[in-house]
Enzyme design. Structure first.
Site, PDB file in Angstrom:
ATOM      1  N   HIS A 243       0.813  -1.225   0.000  1.00 14.57           N
ATOM      2  CA  HIS A 243       0.000   0.000   0.000  1.00 14.57           C
ATOM      3  C   HIS A 243       0.847   1.276   0.000  1.00 14.57           C
ATOM      4  CE1 HIS A 243      -3.524  -2.396   1.290  1.00 14.57           C
ATOM      5  NE2 HIS A 243      -2.744  -2.951   2.175  1.00 14.57           N
TER       6      HIS A 243
HETATM    7  C1  BDR Z   1      -2.951   0.624   5.452  1.00 16.08           C
HETATM    8  O1  BDR Z   1      -3.118   0.081   6.753  1.00 16.08           O
HETATM    9  C2  BDR Z   1      -1.892  -0.415   7.241  1.00 16.08           C
HETATM   10  O2  BDR Z   1      -2.078  -1.683   7.746  1.00 16.08           O
HETATM   11  C3  BDR Z   1      -0.910  -0.343   6.109  1.00 16.08           C
HETATM   12  O3  BDR Z   1       0.373   0.007   6.596  1.00 16.08           O
HETATM   13  C4  BDR Z   1      -1.471   0.709   5.188  1.00 16.08           C
HETATM   14  O4  BDR Z   1      -1.002   1.988   5.553  1.00 16.08           O
HETATM   15  C5  BDR Z   1      -3.722  -0.240   4.477  1.00 16.08           C
HETATM   16  O5  BDR Z   1      -5.074  -0.266   4.789  1.00 16.08           O
END
Ligand code: BDR
Ligand code: CA
Length: 313
Positions: A243
């Site tokens: 992400h």
């Molecule tokens: C986001 O939530 C976290 O778990 C990850 O680092 C990312 O920023 C994804 O939903």
């Protein structure tokens, strides 16, 4: 062109860690003024420590790391150890960092930096819950207009949610903070799940990290191996989404991403849809656009960029 000055606001998190590495490996395009940690994937004591571990791994122990807020503005902290493991960076064995944590509070650092730098020259890059950014805006509203842009990972439209059926984790953890940020009037670029779910760590992509033959390549491969297990089991996907590096990749190669300028509102009251990013993707309202909400990415180009840059470290 001079590199863009950025503050990375983060809750590492393996994908946050890769984002930090990508930024530190790309000095032509970005200058990291500092890293502010926030409570999110794991509590603050771990996220600030993990941020320092990552800077040391990158060979950049002089990077300034600050601890910010240890809980959301008004709510109890929700964490994501089920994805990232107990430490937030589970996977490979890692020694504790020796580089210092800065004494200044992360929110004060954000405020002081915006105050000191010329207007329109600092970009904020939130990779976790928006608590630190919102608190900085609440405490120093006159500085909001000095922000060049906010490029953040959070939210979803077509993919809807990953922590509840309706909400993405970063927005869900602190929806009041997200509302303050989306309402602030700053130019915002959003990397929602709609995009990041395409940045999948497939086997050949992870093998390419490992094949670098460097400590960084080995660590990134081990991290992704670890957090892949959750997504593979839950979603039956080929790998796990990287992400947060999408935010940094956008600063380096914006053409890898495409989206729409739309209105995005944050749900803060409904129990059922708390933290939902209500993006007017089809422009069915007259509400003014407040964000460039990304919808697609060139995943091959993204992983090629990552491999090229991480190999420098
Ligand atoms: C986001 O939530 C976290 O778990 C990850 O680092 C990312 O920023 C994804 O939903
Ligand atoms: Ca994150």
């Amino acid at each position: 062109m001079a590199p863009r000055k950025i503050i990375i606001d983060t809750d590492p998190g393996q994908d946050d860690a890769v984002a930090i590495l990508l930024a530190l490996a790309s000095p032509e395009e970005v200058e990291v003024l500092g890293i502010t940690a926030v409570a999110g994937n794991v509590p603050l004591a771990l996220t600030e420590k993990n941020a320092r571990i990552v800077c040391e791994l990158a060979g950049r122990p002089e990077t300034r790391v600050f601890a910010g807020c240890d809980k959301p503005l008004t709510r109890t902290l929700v964490t994501a150890e089920h994805v990232h493991g107990k430490t937030g960076l589970d996977g490979p064995q890692m020694a504790d960092p020796t580089m210092p944590l800065q004494d200044q509070h992360g929110v004060d650092f954000i405020i002081e930096t915006l105050r000191a730098e010329p207007a329109g020259t600092v970009t904020l890059c939130p990779l976790g819950p928006l608590t630190n950014i919102a608190l900085a805006f609440q405490r120093a509203p006159e500085l909001v207009e000095k922000v060049q842009e906010i490029v953040l990972m959070g939210g979803a439209y077509f993919e809807v949610g990953n922590i509840t059926p309706a909400a993405e984790f970063n927005i869900y953890v602190d929806p009041e903070a997200a509302k303050i940020v989306f309402d602030a009037g700053v130019p915002i670029v959003v990397m929602p799940l709609d995009v990041t779910h395409k940045a999948l760590t497939t086997r050949p992509r992870v093998d390419a990290f490992r094949a670098m033959g460097t400590k960084v390549g080995e660590m990134v491969a081990a991290w992704t191996d670890f957090f892949e297990r959750f997504d593979k089991e839950k979603y039956g996907s080929e790998g796990a989404p990287l992400h947060d590096p999408c935010v940094i990749a956008y600063l380096i190669r914006p053409e890898l991403f495409s989206g729409r300028h739309v209105n995005v509102e944050i749900e803060t009251s409904s129990e059922l849809t708390l933290g939902m990013t209500v993006a007017d993707w089809w422009r069915v309202t007259n509400r003014p656009a407040n964000a460039l909400f990304m919808g697609d990415m060139d995943a091959e180009g993204f992983f090629a960029l990552l491999a090229e840059r991480l190999a420098r470290l």
